[in-house]
Design a protein around this motif. Structure first.
Motif: not given
Length: 260
Positions: A173-183
């Protein structure tokens, strides 16, 4: 001494044997899961450039480093830049916010696997936004994983399992420049598998399940980074899609001067 040690290490054989074990374990898992074939990240921390070149020469492209300064030196090494143009660097160590720019400016950086706090996520997002504005070659989002402390050990970084969904949500929601791929987790070392499955792997898979259900994600599209040289086979059996293997490929890790 270094040449003698290198002569005793067959990195190419280590890569082939590790990939074979990944393939065999993945094939057995196929009937139980549609998760993708696990990616091998060769952990080259404290290892000389020549061994990285050996691994690259047989097709290995993804390499993991734990220490900022060591990654800076390797990523900018003339031989790496000339002969390993498709290399993908994964940072898998503790990243302090004051070292963010050092890492993000590196050539061929592929992923930060250890986003363990909102503060770090914010710092990475702001720094990557600036780089994207200044560099036409940096238009892709920065790939990251949320690090989870599944073992509850004070010396391990990562959010608590109950906070994993919250940090994942913050990045989305808050980090549009990051692609959160997993854990990702490191987990407790030395688990006795004769006593049963690794509880850290079970905990991370539960976090993965919670994230997928909360954000309506296909589990096959959310990465799970767990498993190292001693237990990557068991990690794949449990659902890992990224394994971080060092000593099985490069030999036992030499201690850095600052290590205890």
């Amino acid at each position: 001494m270094i040449r003698k040690v290198m002569a005793e290490i067959d990195v190419k054989l280590g890569i082939r044997q590790t990939l074979q074990k990944i393939e065999e374990t993945y094939s057995k898992r196929l009937s139980l899961s549609n998760a993708p074939k696990p990616l091998l990240v060769a952990v080259s921390k404290t290892k000389p450039i020549d061994l990285i070149l050996d691994a690259y020469s047989v097709g290995q492209r993804d390499f993991g480093e734990n220490y900022v300064q060591e990654l800076v030196e390797k990523a900018n090494d003339a031989r790496i830049l000339e002969h390993c143009q498709e290399i993908r660097w994964h940072f898998i160590g503790h990243l302090q916010t004051n070292k963010i720019n050092k890492v993000l400016n590196l050539p061929n950086l592929h992923m930060i696997q250890t986003v363990h706090s909102i503060k770090l996520a914010e710092g990475l997002n702001k720094a990557w936004e600036k780089l994207r504005a200044e560099n036409a070659a940096r238009q892709q989002k920065l790939n990251v994983l949320v690090q989870i402390n599944t073992s509850g050990e004070d010396e391990k970084n990562g959010v608590q399992p109950e906070d994993a969904v919250g940090l994942f949500r913050y990045v989305l929601d808050k980090c549009p420049h990051l692609n959160c791929e997993g854990v990702m987790t490191i987990g407790r070392f030395g688990h006795d598998y004769t006593a049963g499955p690794n509880p850290d792997f079970g905990t991370l898979m539960k976090c993965h399940q919670d994230i997928c259900s909360t954000f309506e994600r296909d589990p096959a599209n959310v990465q799970v980074s767990m498993g190292m040289s001693d237990d990557f086979v068991q990690a794949i059996e449990a659902g890992s899609t990224i394994v971080r293997v060092g000593s099985s490929i490069f030999g036992a890790r030499a201690k850095k001067p600052t290590d205890a």
